[in-house]
Design a protein around this motif. Structure first.
Motif, PDB file in Angstrom:
ATOM      1  N   LEU A  29      -0.114   4.520  11.627  1.00  0.00           N
ATOM      2  CA  LEU A  29      -1.100   5.109  12.183  1.00  0.00           C
ATOM      3  C   LEU A  29      -1.196   6.474  12.897  1.00  0.00           C
ATOM      4  O   LEU A  29      -0.048   6.788  13.473  1.00  0.00           O
ATOM      5  CB  LEU A  29      -1.780   3.882  13.423  1.00  0.00           C
ATOM      6  N   LYS A  30      -2.086   7.123  13.485  1.00  0.00           N
ATOM      7  CA  LYS A  30      -2.123   8.502  14.216  1.00  0.00           C
ATOM      8  C   LYS A  30      -1.702   8.397  15.507  1.00  0.00           C
ATOM      9  O   LYS A  30      -1.107   9.477  15.901  1.00  0.00           O
ATOM     10  CB  LYS A  30      -3.588   8.927  14.112  1.00  0.00           C
ATOM     11  N   ASN A  63      -3.985   7.313  -2.683  1.00  0.00           N
ATOM     12  CA  ASN A  63      -5.043   7.461  -1.549  1.00  0.00           C
ATOM     13  C   ASN A  63      -5.426   6.109  -0.992  1.00  0.00           C
ATOM     14  O   ASN A  63      -6.347   5.543  -1.360  1.00  0.00           O
ATOM     15  CB  ASN A  63      -6.071   8.063  -1.809  1.00  0.00           C
ATOM     16  N   PRO A  64      -4.043   5.176  -0.338  1.00  0.00           N
ATOM     17  CA  PRO A  64      -4.220   3.973  -0.201  1.00  0.00           C
ATOM     18  C   PRO A  64      -5.054   3.913   1.315  1.00  0.00           C
ATOM     19  O   PRO A  64      -5.012   4.760   1.983  1.00  0.00           O
ATOM     20  CB  PRO A  64      -2.868   3.579  -0.051  1.00  0.00           C
ATOM     21  N   GLY A  65      -5.235   2.509   1.843  1.00  0.00           N
ATOM     22  CA  GLY A  65      -5.749   2.030   2.966  1.00  0.00           C
ATOM     23  C   GLY A  65      -7.279   2.539   3.233  1.00  0.00           C
ATOM     24  O   GLY A  65      -7.571   2.347   4.351  1.00  0.00           O
ATOM     25  N   CYS A  66      -7.793   2.287   2.200  1.00  0.00           N
ATOM     26  CA  CYS A  66      -9.498   2.425   2.285  1.00  0.00           C
ATOM     27  C   CYS A  66      -9.804   1.115   3.084  1.00  0.00           C
ATOM     28  O   CYS A  66      -9.426   0.089   2.644  1.00  0.00           O
ATOM     29  CB  CYS A  66     -10.182   2.601   0.952  1.00  0.00           C
ATOM     30  N   LEU A  67     -10.989   1.342   3.949  1.00  0.00           N
ATOM     31  CA  LEU A  67     -11.434   0.096   4.683  1.00  0.00           C
ATOM     32  C   LEU A  67     -12.627  -0.538   4.246  1.00  0.00           C
ATOM     33  O   LEU A  67     -13.121  -1.532   4.640  1.00  0.00           O
ATOM     34  CB  LEU A  67     -11.526   0.565   6.147  1.00  0.00           C
ATOM     35  N   LYS A  68     -13.188   0.329   3.341  1.00  0.00           N
ATOM     36  CA  LYS A  68     -14.530  -0.378   2.750  1.00  0.00           C
ATOM     37  C   LYS A  68     -14.806  -1.739   2.394  1.00  0.00           C
ATOM     38  O   LYS A  68     -15.388  -2.438   2.904  1.00  0.00           O
ATOM     39  CB  LYS A  68     -15.277   0.738   1.740  1.00  0.00           C
ATOM     40  N   ASP A  69     -14.173  -2.068   1.410  1.00  0.00           N
ATOM     41  CA  ASP A  69     -14.079  -3.529   0.902  1.00  0.00           C
ATOM     42  C   ASP A  69     -13.425  -4.401   1.833  1.00  0.00           C
ATOM     43  O   ASP A  69     -13.917  -5.739   2.009  1.00  0.00           O
ATOM     44  CB  ASP A  69     -13.461  -3.500  -0.367  1.00  0.00           C
ATOM     45  N   TYR A  70     -12.297  -3.999   2.499  1.00  0.00           N
ATOM     46  CA  TYR A  70     -11.339  -4.826   3.092  1.00  0.00           C
ATOM     47  C   TYR A  70     -12.214  -5.124   4.488  1.00  0.00           C
ATOM     48  O   TYR A  70     -12.220  -6.331   5.085  1.00  0.00           O
ATOM     49  CB  TYR A  70     -10.066  -4.263   3.518  1.00  0.00           C
ATOM     50  N   CYS A  71     -12.677  -4.184   5.384  1.00  0.00           N
ATOM     51  CA  CYS A  71     -13.542  -4.346   6.618  1.00  0.00           C
ATOM     52  C   CYS A  71     -14.863  -4.210   6.664  1.00  0.00           C
ATOM     53  O   CYS A  71     -15.285  -3.904   7.880  1.00  0.00           O
ATOM     54  CB  CYS A  71     -12.522  -3.758   7.513  1.00  0.00           C
ATOM     55  N   LEU A 129      -5.492   5.107   8.270  1.00  0.00           N
ATOM     56  CA  LEU A 129      -4.720   6.288   8.742  1.00  0.00           C
ATOM     57  C   LEU A 129      -5.368   6.963   9.791  1.00  0.00           C
ATOM     58  O   LEU A 129      -4.937   7.530  10.357  1.00  0.00           O
ATOM     59  CB  LEU A 129      -4.346   7.370   7.751  1.00  0.00           C
ATOM     60  N   ASP A 130      -6.777   6.832  10.025  1.00  0.00           N
ATOM     61  CA  ASP A 130      -7.384   7.709  10.759  1.00  0.00           C
ATOM     62  C   ASP A 130      -7.679   6.849  12.138  1.00  0.00           C
ATOM     63  O   ASP A 130      -8.192   7.269  13.279  1.00  0.00           O
ATOM     64  CB  ASP A 130      -9.069   7.898  10.223  1.00  0.00           C
ATOM     65  N   ILE A 163      14.840 -15.197   5.968  1.00  0.00           N
ATOM     66  CA  ILE A 163      14.185 -14.498   4.510  1.00  0.00           C
ATOM     67  C   ILE A 163      14.160 -13.094   4.671  1.00  0.00           C
ATOM     68  O   ILE A 163      14.266 -12.514   5.607  1.00  0.00           O
ATOM     69  CB  ILE A 163      12.382 -15.238   5.115  1.00  0.00           C
ATOM     70  N   LYS A 164      14.183 -12.646   3.469  1.00  0.00           N
ATOM     71  CA  LYS A 164      14.216 -11.230   3.140  1.00  0.00           C
ATOM     72  C   LYS A 164      12.718 -10.581   3.157  1.00  0.00           C
ATOM     73  O   LYS A 164      11.785 -11.167   3.026  1.00  0.00           O
ATOM     74  CB  LYS A 164      14.869 -10.895   1.778  1.00  0.00           C
ATOM     75  N   ILE A 165      12.715  -9.373   3.829  1.00  0.00           N
ATOM     76  CA  ILE A 165      11.551  -8.804   4.153  1.00  0.00           C
ATOM     77  C   ILE A 165      11.497  -7.504   3.071  1.00  0.00           C
ATOM     78  O   ILE A 165      12.115  -6.571   3.509  1.00  0.00           O
ATOM     79  CB  ILE A 165      11.164  -8.303   5.467  1.00  0.00           C
ATOM     80  N   LYS A 166      10.547  -7.359   2.383  1.00  0.00           N
ATOM     81  CA  LYS A 166      10.438  -6.213   1.402  1.00  0.00           C
ATOM     82  C   LYS A 166       9.364  -5.458   1.750  1.00  0.00           C
ATOM     83  O   LYS A 166       7.986  -5.912   1.548  1.00  0.00           O
ATOM     84  CB  LYS A 166      10.200  -6.897  -0.252  1.00  0.00           C
ATOM     85  N   ILE A 167       9.524  -4.310   2.557  1.00  0.00           N
ATOM     86  CA  ILE A 167       8.625  -3.451   2.842  1.00  0.00           C
ATOM     87  C   ILE A 167       8.024  -2.668   2.095  1.00  0.00           C
ATOM     88  O   ILE A 167       9.057  -1.402   1.714  1.00  0.00           O
ATOM     89  CB  ILE A 167       9.163  -2.915   4.412  1.00  0.00           C
ATOM     90  N   GLU A 168       7.092  -2.442   1.711  1.00  0.00           N
ATOM     91  CA  GLU A 168       6.458  -1.307   0.708  1.00  0.00           C
ATOM     92  C   GLU A 168       5.940  -0.230   1.714  1.00  0.00           C
ATOM     93  O   GLU A 168       5.129  -0.312   2.628  1.00  0.00           O
ATOM     94  CB  GLU A 168       5.343  -1.590  -0.154  1.00  0.00           C
ATOM     95  N   LEU A 169       6.661   0.727   1.527  1.00  0.00           N
ATOM     96  CA  LEU A 169       6.139   2.312   2.216  1.00  0.00           C
ATOM     97  C   LEU A 169       5.093   2.497   1.674  1.00  0.00           C
ATOM     98  O   LEU A 169       4.879   3.414   0.946  1.00  0.00           O
ATOM     99  CB  LEU A 169       7.343   3.373   2.254  1.00  0.00           C
ATOM    100  N   LYS A 170       3.788   2.010   2.006  1.00  0.00           N
ATOM    101  CA  LYS A 170       2.297   2.462   1.581  1.00  0.00           C
ATOM    102  C   LYS A 170       2.042   3.723   1.928  1.00  0.00           C
ATOM    103  O   LYS A 170       1.387   4.418   1.177  1.00  0.00           O
ATOM    104  CB  LYS A 170       1.633   1.215   1.808  1.00  0.00           C
ATOM    105  N   GLY A 171       1.907   3.868   3.156  1.00  0.00           N
ATOM    106  CA  GLY A 171       1.464   5.280   3.585  1.00  0.00           C
ATOM    107  C   GLY A 171       2.208   6.280   3.755  1.00  0.00           C
ATOM    108  O   GLY A 171       3.696   6.142   3.756  1.00  0.00           O
ATOM    109  N   PRO A 172       1.893   7.382   4.110  1.00  0.00           N
ATOM    110  CA  PRO A 172       2.602   8.730   4.292  1.00  0.00           C
ATOM    111  C   PRO A 172       3.663   8.422   5.576  1.00  0.00           C
ATOM    112  O   PRO A 172       2.821   8.099   6.511  1.00  0.00           O
ATOM    113  CB  PRO A 172       1.694   9.906   4.239  1.00  0.00           C
ATOM    114  N   ASN A 173       4.650   9.217   5.469  1.00  0.00           N
ATOM    115  CA  ASN A 173       5.473   9.500   7.034  1.00  0.00           C
ATOM    116  C   ASN A 173       5.771   8.249   7.457  1.00  0.00           C
ATOM    117  O   ASN A 173       6.050   8.104   8.631  1.00  0.00           O
ATOM    118  CB  ASN A 173       4.535  10.442   7.761  1.00  0.00           C
TER     119      ASN A 173
END
Length: 378
Positions: A122-123, A138-146, A153-154, A203-213
Motif C-alpha cells: 500500500l502507499k 493491472n490487479p487490485g481493483c476494488l469494484k467487484d470485491y468491495c 494500491l491507492d 505449513i508452507k506459505i506461497k506468497i504471490e507478489l501480486k502488486g508492484p514493488n
C-alpha cells in the motif's frame, strides 16, 4: 426408406457408450468410436425422427475431455508416483472468505501442506493480503470485491481495514450469508498478521507478489520474522522472481535454493522452461489446463519442482462446463491432474483433495490414484 442394419447397429452402440459416458464420467480419453455417425432418416418416419432428436441431444454440449486436453492416458493412472502436495488457493475459500486469516487457519487445521496468498504494497508502506479484480497487468481493483471504485494500491492500511466485502460477488465461494455473518473477521489482513498466525505451524506459505514493488519489503518482513524456510515466492511478473534470486542466490548443501521461487504461467510459451530457468526459479506454476505429463516431466528434468494452479471459483465453474469427463474440482478432475505427475496442486477445494490424497496414499504409501472411487467425494 430402409436403414442399413450395420449403420443402425453402429449408432445404437455409439448411443449406448456416449450415454454411459455422460452419466458416469470416465478417467481417460473418449473412445475413438464415440463420434457423430450420419444415419439416413426417412422424413415420413416419426420413430426415426425421434431417434435422431435423441441423438442430437446426446451430442449437444459435448466439447472435450480434460484427459484429452492434458494428454492423460489410461495407463497414466497406474504409474507409481510420489504423494502430491495440497495447497489451499487463497486459503479454504469454500469454508471462509478468501485471503483472510480464518481461511488460512482452516487450511492448517485440515492438514494442507501449503497455502497460497496474494500480496500488495500500500502507499503507506504496509503489505496486505488481497486479490481483487482486474488482470495481472493491472490487479487490485476494488469494484467487484468491495463495491467501491479505485484500487487497493491507492489506499493506506487504515483505509483498507475499513473496506467491507461485497457479499454477492460470485468469486466468494463461501457464500453471501457467510460474508455478512462473519463481517468482524472478514477484513483485509496485513501480511505480518497472516505470517504471525502461521509461524510455527509447519505449513508452507506461497506468497504471490501480486502488486508492484513487493519484492524487497516482502523479503525483509520474512527475514525479520525468521520464516525463510516457511515462505516461497511466486509471480506472473517474472522480473520479480528474478529479483528475488538476485538478492538471495544462497544454496542449500544439496544444491537447492534456500529462497524458493515459482514462475507463474497462464498462457504457456514453448520456451517456458527456459524462461523459468533464466529467472532462477525453483518451481514452475502452470494453469491446470496446460499441465500435460510431457510438460511436467520437462520441468522436473530441468531440476525444478512443479505446481498446478486452479482459476478462481467463477473461472472454474465456467471451465468445467467445457469438459465431459469432470465436474468443478471434483474427484475426477483432481485424479486426472494428479496423473500428470505434478508435485503440488493449488486448489479451491483443499478439503476434497486431502481426502483423495489420503485415500490414495495414506501414510505416504505410493498407490495408484486409479484405485480411488469417484463416489468418495461429492
Amino acid at each position: 426408406m430402409t436403414i442399413p442394419m450395420a449403420a443402425m447397429a453402429t449408432y445404437v452402440n455409439t448411443r449406448s457408450m456416449l450415454s454411459e459416458y455422460i452419466q458416469k464420467p470416465l478417467l481417460h480419453d473418449v473412445p475413438d468410436s464415440i463420434v457423430p455417425i450420419p444415419i439416413p432418416i426417412d422424413s415420413d418416419s416419426e420413430s426415426l425422427s425421434s431417434l435422431e432428436k435423441e441423438k442430437e441431444n446426446l451430442y449437444d454440449g459435448l466439447k472435450c475431455s480434460l484427459s484429452s486436453v492434458l494428454n492423460v492416458k489410461s495407463n497414466d493412472f497406474f504409474k507409481p508416483r510420489r504423494r502430491p502436495l495440497v495447497c489451499g488457493h487463497r486459503g479454504n475459500i469454500y469454508g471462509s472468505l478468501e485471503n483472510t486469516r480464518a481461511s488460512f487457519l482452516e487450511c492448517v487445521s485440515m492438514g494442507c501442506d501449503s497455502v497460497e496468498l496474494d500480496v500488495f504494497l500500500l502507499k503507506c508502506g504496509t503489505l496486505v493480503v488481497f486479490h481483487g479484480g482486474g488482470d495481472d497487468a493491472n490487479p487490485g481493483c476494488l469494484k467487484d470485491y468491495c463495491n467501491t471504485s479505485g484500487n487497493i494500491l491507492d489506499l493506506t492500511a487504515a483505509e483498507a481495514r475499513l473496506l467491507t466485502f461485497n457479499p454477492h460477488h460470485q468469486e466468494f465461494a463461501c457464500g453471501a450469508e457467510y460474508v455478512q455473518r462473519e463481517i468482524k473477521q472478514n477484513y483485509i489482513p496485513t501480511l505480518q498478521e497472516v505470517l504471525m498466525d502461521l509461524k510455527g505451524t509447519g505449513i508452507k506459505i506461497k506468497i504471490e507478489l501480486k502488486g508492484p514493488n513487493t519484492v524487497e519489503p516482502v523479503l525483509a518482513l520474512v527475514n525479520n520474522m525468521d520464516m525463510v524456510d516457511q515462505c516461497h515466492y511466486s509471480s506472473f511478473e517474472h522480473s520479480r522472481i528474478k529479483r528475488v534470486r538476485e538478492i538471495h542466490p544462497e544454496l542449500n548443501p544439496d544444491g537447492t535454493h534456500v529462497y524458493k521461487t515459482g514462475c507463474l504461467f497462464d498462457e504457456l510459451p514453448l520456451n517456458f522452461v527456459d524462461i523459468a530457468s533464466e529467472a532462477g526459479a525453483s518451481e514452475v506454476h502452470l494453469k491446470y489446463s496446460t499441465c500435460t505429463p510431457e510438460k511436467i516431466q520437462a520441468i522436473h528434468d530441468a531440476g525444478m519442482d512443479s505446481l498446478v494452479w486452479m482459476r478462481g471459483p467463477i473461472g472454474m465453474i465456467s471451465d468445467s462446463k467445457n469438459y465431459v469427463d469432470v465436474g468443478n474440482e471434483d474427484a475426477s478432475m483432481y485424479r486426472i491432474i494428479m496423473a500428470t505427475g505434478v508435485r503440488t496442486l493449488c486448489v479451491n477445494r483443499p478439503d476434497r483433495l486431502i481426502d483423495i490424497v489420503g485415500s490414495a496414499y495414506g501414510n505416504d504409501k505410493v498407490k495408484s490414484i486409479f484405485d480411488l472411487p469417484i463416489s468418495t467425494i461429492a
